[in-house]
Design an enzyme around this catalytic site. Structure first.
Site, PDB file in Angstrom:
ATOM      1  N   LYS A 192     -10.076   2.478  -1.299  1.00 21.75           N
ATOM      2  CA  LYS A 192     -10.116   1.819   0.037  1.00 21.75           C
ATOM      3  C   LYS A 192     -11.326   2.314   0.930  1.00 21.75           C
ATOM      4  O   LYS A 192     -11.571   3.547   1.018  1.00 21.75           O
ATOM      5  CB  LYS A 192      -8.827   2.150   0.907  1.00 21.75           C
ATOM      6  CG  LYS A 192      -8.634   1.767   2.249  1.00 21.75           C
ATOM      7  CD  LYS A 192      -7.249   2.092   3.071  1.00 21.75           C
ATOM      8  CE  LYS A 192      -7.061   1.496   4.247  1.00 21.75           C
ATOM      9  NZ  LYS A 192      -5.869   1.959   4.625  1.00 21.75           N
ATOM     10  N   CYS A 202      -5.111  -2.952   3.663  1.00 19.55           N
ATOM     11  CA  CYS A 202      -4.759  -2.610   5.167  1.00 19.55           C
ATOM     12  C   CYS A 202      -5.697  -2.702   6.282  1.00 19.55           C
ATOM     13  O   CYS A 202      -6.208  -3.814   6.283  1.00 19.55           O
ATOM     14  CB  CYS A 202      -3.833  -1.326   4.997  1.00 19.55           C
ATOM     15  SG  CYS A 202      -2.673  -1.219   6.467  1.00 19.55           S
ATOM     16  N   GLU A 221       0.719  -1.341   0.033  1.00 20.69           N
ATOM     17  CA  GLU A 221       0.101  -0.121   0.169  1.00 20.69           C
ATOM     18  C   GLU A 221       1.050   1.384   0.022  1.00 20.69           C
ATOM     19  O   GLU A 221       1.991   1.353   0.587  1.00 20.69           O
ATOM     20  CB  GLU A 221      -0.885  -0.117   1.391  1.00 20.69           C
ATOM     21  CG  GLU A 221      -1.753   1.205   1.676  1.00 20.69           C
ATOM     22  CD  GLU A 221      -2.310   1.322   2.877  1.00 20.69           C
ATOM     23  OE1 GLU A 221      -3.315   1.872   2.954  1.00 20.69           O
ATOM     24  OE2 GLU A 221      -2.050   0.628   3.731  1.00 20.69           O
TER      25      GLU A 221
END
Length: 275
Positions: free
Chosen positions: A118, A159, A40
């Site tokens: 995300k 994440c 990421e």
């Protein structure tokens, strides 16, 4: 299916241009793999919040172009980690911001075949929630097996998403057989990273490909410990805390075989009536 997980290490001394050139070379070294995965925000700096505004790029910006070329040269499908995305058309989100944490996937020809913004932003009101918009859509992409085995239906997440199991249930319902999870997960909570990746593999009976960051940047030591976990909970490979490339062979028949022999997902009883 051959998968390469590039656990990239970087610090504050390397420019975005230098790092991009170095990473592109690392991707080209993975020729012969079916899927290559990067972590990421490796170009913008996972915890380097003050630099995000300046380092933001469109999905066809310099970093994306370099990764597309590397994927094409290596003949691999490349999950290029994520960038700080600023859309070229001036788009803004529901909160009025114009930045997203966006993952990009390129096919063997270097064409962009999937993008994921995300959904869960880390920072508890600071960091990502303060600077970025939240994504609101699932993203899945088929990863072919060059050896002729079954393709993977890869679902994308990033994440902090790993802490929200309902996202992965939705991905399974959308047909996922693999979760690809790039991260900039700090050393301070690396045990959570390891345990949650195992949990997502076991509870959803999917292959987990989890690519973390190494090194120290913006005062944060990264946790490393990238890993590939089978639906059975068996770990095919796990990295240490330094820069490292994991190269693994995954037989994707393990997903259907295990779901058939141990049919946990058939026994789901949600939604249920609340008292």
């Amino acid at each position: 299916m051959r998968i390469a997980v590039i656990q990239l290490a970087y610090g504050d001394e390397e420019s975005v241009e230098q790092r991009t050139e170095r990473v592109a070379a690392m991707v080209r070294e993975q020729a012969g793999h079916d899927l290559v995965v990067l972590p990421e925000l490796w170009s913008a700096g996972g915890f380097d919040y003050p630099a995000w505004e300046q380092r933001a790029q469109a999905v066809d910006g310099p970093v994306a172009q370099a990764m597309a070329a590397a994927a094409r040269d290596a003949g691999v499908m490349l999950h290029a980690g994520s960038i700080v995305e600023r859309p070229a058309d001036g788009q803004r989100g529901h909160e009025g911001k114009d930045l997203w944490n966006t993952s990009l996937v390129f096919d063997r020809e270097g064409d962009l075949v999937a993008a994921y913004r995300k959904i869960h932003r880390f920072g508890f009101g600071a960091g990502e929630p303060k600077l970025m918009e939240a994504g609101d859509r699932l993203a899945l992409v088929d990863v072919p097996d060059g050896a002729g085995g079954p393709a993977a239906r890869a679902a994308l997440s990033t994440c902090y998403d790993l802490r929200f199991p309902e996202l992965y249930r939705a991905q399974v319902d959308a047909g996922a057989t693999m979760f690809v999870i790039p991260a900039a997960w700090p050393m301070a909570r690396v045990r959570h990273w390891t345990l949650l990746a195992h949990a997502r593999a076991i509870e959803d009976q999917c292959v987990v490909v989890a690519c973390n960051t190494a090194g120290t940047h913006a005062g944060h030591e990264m946790g490393g410990h990238s890993q590939v976990v089978l639906p059975t909970g068996d770990v095919l490979a796990v990295a240490g805390s330094a820069e490292q490339v994991l190269s693994v062979e995954v037989d994707m028949t393990v997903v259907d075989d295990y779901r058939e022999s141990f049919p946990v997902l058939r026994d789901r009883r949600l939604p249920f009536q609340r008292a």
